[in-house]
Design a protein around this motif. Structure first.
Motif, PDB file in Angstrom:
ATOM      1  N   UNK A   1       0.826  -1.203   0.000  1.00 34.18           N
ATOM      2  CA  UNK A   1       0.000   0.000   0.000  1.00 34.18           C
ATOM      3  C   UNK A   1       0.863   1.257   0.000  1.00 34.18           C
ATOM      4  N   UNK A   2       1.902   1.257   0.813  1.00 31.72           N
ATOM      5  CA  UNK A   2       2.792   2.414   0.879  1.00 31.72           C
ATOM      6  C   UNK A   2       3.576   2.591  -0.415  1.00 31.72           C
ATOM      7  N   UNK A   3       3.975   1.486  -1.052  1.00 31.79           N
ATOM      8  CA  UNK A   3       4.699   1.578  -2.315  1.00 31.79           C
ATOM      9  C   UNK A   3       3.813   2.123  -3.429  1.00 31.79           C
ATOM     10  N   UNK A   4       2.569   1.660  -3.474  1.00 30.99           N
ATOM     11  CA  UNK A   4       1.629   2.194  -4.461  1.00 30.99           C
ATOM     12  C   UNK A   4       1.411   3.684  -4.257  1.00 30.99           C
ATOM     13  N   UNK A   5       1.278   4.095  -2.997  1.00 26.68           N
ATOM     14  CA  UNK A   5       1.085   5.514  -2.701  1.00 26.68           C
ATOM     15  C   UNK A   5       2.301   6.336  -3.108  1.00 26.68           C
ATOM     16  N   UNK A   6       3.495   5.803  -2.904  1.00 29.60           N
ATOM     17  CA  UNK A   6       4.711   6.517  -3.293  1.00 29.60           C
ATOM     18  C   UNK A   6       4.744   6.758  -4.795  1.00 29.60           C
ATOM     19  N   UNK A   7       4.408   5.736  -5.571  1.00 28.39           N
ATOM     20  CA  UNK A   7       4.377   5.901  -7.018  1.00 28.39           C
ATOM     21  C   UNK A   7       3.291   6.857  -7.465  1.00 28.39           C
ATOM     22  N   UNK A   8       2.115   6.771  -6.842  1.00 27.68           N
ATOM     23  CA  UNK A   8       1.015   7.654  -7.227  1.00 27.68           C
ATOM     24  C   UNK A   8       1.305   9.109  -6.873  1.00 27.68           C
ATOM     25  N   UNK A   9       2.003   9.358  -5.767  1.00 27.76           N
ATOM     26  CA  UNK A   9       2.262  10.727  -5.317  1.00 27.76           C
ATOM     27  C   UNK A   9       3.457  11.365  -6.010  1.00 27.76           C
ATOM     28  N   UNK A  10       4.517  10.599  -6.264  1.00 29.54           N
ATOM     29  CA  UNK A  10       5.779  11.187  -6.727  1.00 29.54           C
ATOM     30  C   UNK A  10       6.262  10.665  -8.070  1.00 29.54           C
ATOM     31  N   UNK A  11       5.547   9.733  -8.672  1.00 29.54           N
ATOM     32  CA  UNK A  11       6.021   9.154  -9.915  1.00 29.54           C
ATOM     33  C   UNK A  11       6.936   7.968  -9.669  1.00 29.54           C
ATOM     34  N   UNK A  12       7.376   7.351 -10.752  1.00 31.20           N
ATOM     35  CA  UNK A  12       8.128   6.100 -10.639  1.00 31.20           C
ATOM     36  C   UNK A  12       9.480   6.285  -9.957  1.00 31.20           C
ATOM     37  N   UNK A  13      10.294   7.235 -10.421  1.00 32.17           N
ATOM     38  CA  UNK A  13      11.668   7.346  -9.939  1.00 32.17           C
ATOM     39  C   UNK A  13      11.741   7.917  -8.530  1.00 32.17           C
ATOM     40  N   UNK A  14      11.142   9.088  -8.320  1.00 26.75           N
ATOM     41  CA  UNK A  14      11.181   9.683  -6.993  1.00 26.75           C
ATOM     42  C   UNK A  14      10.383   8.852  -5.997  1.00 26.75           C
ATOM     43  N   UNK A  15       9.311   8.240  -6.456  1.00 24.97           N
ATOM     44  CA  UNK A  15       8.540   7.370  -5.582  1.00 24.97           C
ATOM     45  C   UNK A  15       9.334   6.154  -5.148  1.00 24.97           C
TER      46      UNK A  15
END
Length: 259
Positions: free
Chosen positions: A108-122
């Protein structure tokens, strides 16, 4: 003046001041065991089971805070507008680490990271939070739980896991992180109770978490286009290691039963 017989049969003269000094030094060198109510309370508070109880209380409080504040709402509400760019990624990494200690699922946290910041920064933010959360859990388990839990490692599976982590910590933890079937929190506290070192644990966690974390971050970043090749590849990278981990776990389970 005091006379003492020497080994050669003569006498040695010792002054009262010298005798008093030697007596004082001997008294100072002898350890003094603290007594009284305060000493007993200190021993109880610092006992292994008291520290383990503190660890359980901390983890229960953290899990309760997660239930009350519901950090999963980031997926629907988005990141606070006051933060942006690198500062937001750093803040998310810190929040990520604390949430993993409180048993928030990493996917869940990984999905949120990608959704919030994009692939690389997430991916960078999620990896930093993964290592941070694992380090916090390891240090808490080592300081508060190891001494109480190690005498309880009597089961066949527990002894096998402890021996593997103690002797081959880096490669064992690397395999545990690569295969997503091993729960993140369980691996953290098993490593803490074992004799594995902190640095190999953190290195194995960081390296082993890259593939799975990257797959979830890409999936979160491309969730708005579920038919895109990047999203489909990310889903395959999530599913295939999970299937491989299940097969390996099944084989290990049969091997342990056969011993």
């Amino acid at each position: 003046m005091f006379d003492a017989t020497t080994r050669s049969g003569g006498t040695a003269t010792v002054s009262p001041r010298t005798a008093a000094t030697e007596l004082a030094v001997a008294t100072a060198a002898a350890p003094v065991e603290p007594t009284g109510f305060a000493a007993r309370v200190t021993r109880v508070l610092l006992s292994p089971w008291s520290r383990l109880s503190l660890l359980v209380a901390l983890l229960a409080s953290a899990a309760t805070a997660v239930v009350l504040f519901q950090p999963q709402q980031l997926l629907t509400d988005g990141w606070p507008p006051q933060l942006g760019g690198a500062a937001a990624a750093v803040a998310y990494a810190v929040a990520y680490g604390l949430c993993t200690v409180a048993f928030v699922p990493r996917p869940l946290l990984n999905l949120a990271a990608g959704a919030l910041f994009g692939s690389q920064l997430g991916l960078a933010s999620a990896l930093a939070g993964t290592v941070l959360g694992a380090g916090i859990a390891f240090c808490l388990g080592r300081a508060l739980g190891q001494e109480a839990l190690r005498p309880l490692l009597r089961g066949k599976w527990l002894k096998a896991a402890d021996g593997q982590l103690s002797r081959h910590g880096f490669r064992s933890m690397l395999a545990a992180r690569l295969f997503p079937g091993v729960p993140f929190a369980a691996a953290n506290y098993c490593a803490a109770v074992s004799r594995m070192g902190l640095l190999p644990f953190l290195l194995a966690t960081g390296l082993g978490s890259i593939p799975n974390t990257a797959a979830y971050a890409v999936a979160g970043a491309r969730a708005s286009t579920p038919t895109s090749p990047a999203f489909l590849i990310a889903l395959a990278c999530i599913a295939l290691p999970g299937l491989a981990g299940a097969v390996v776990a099944w084989r290990k389970r049969n091997q342990l039963r056969g011993r």
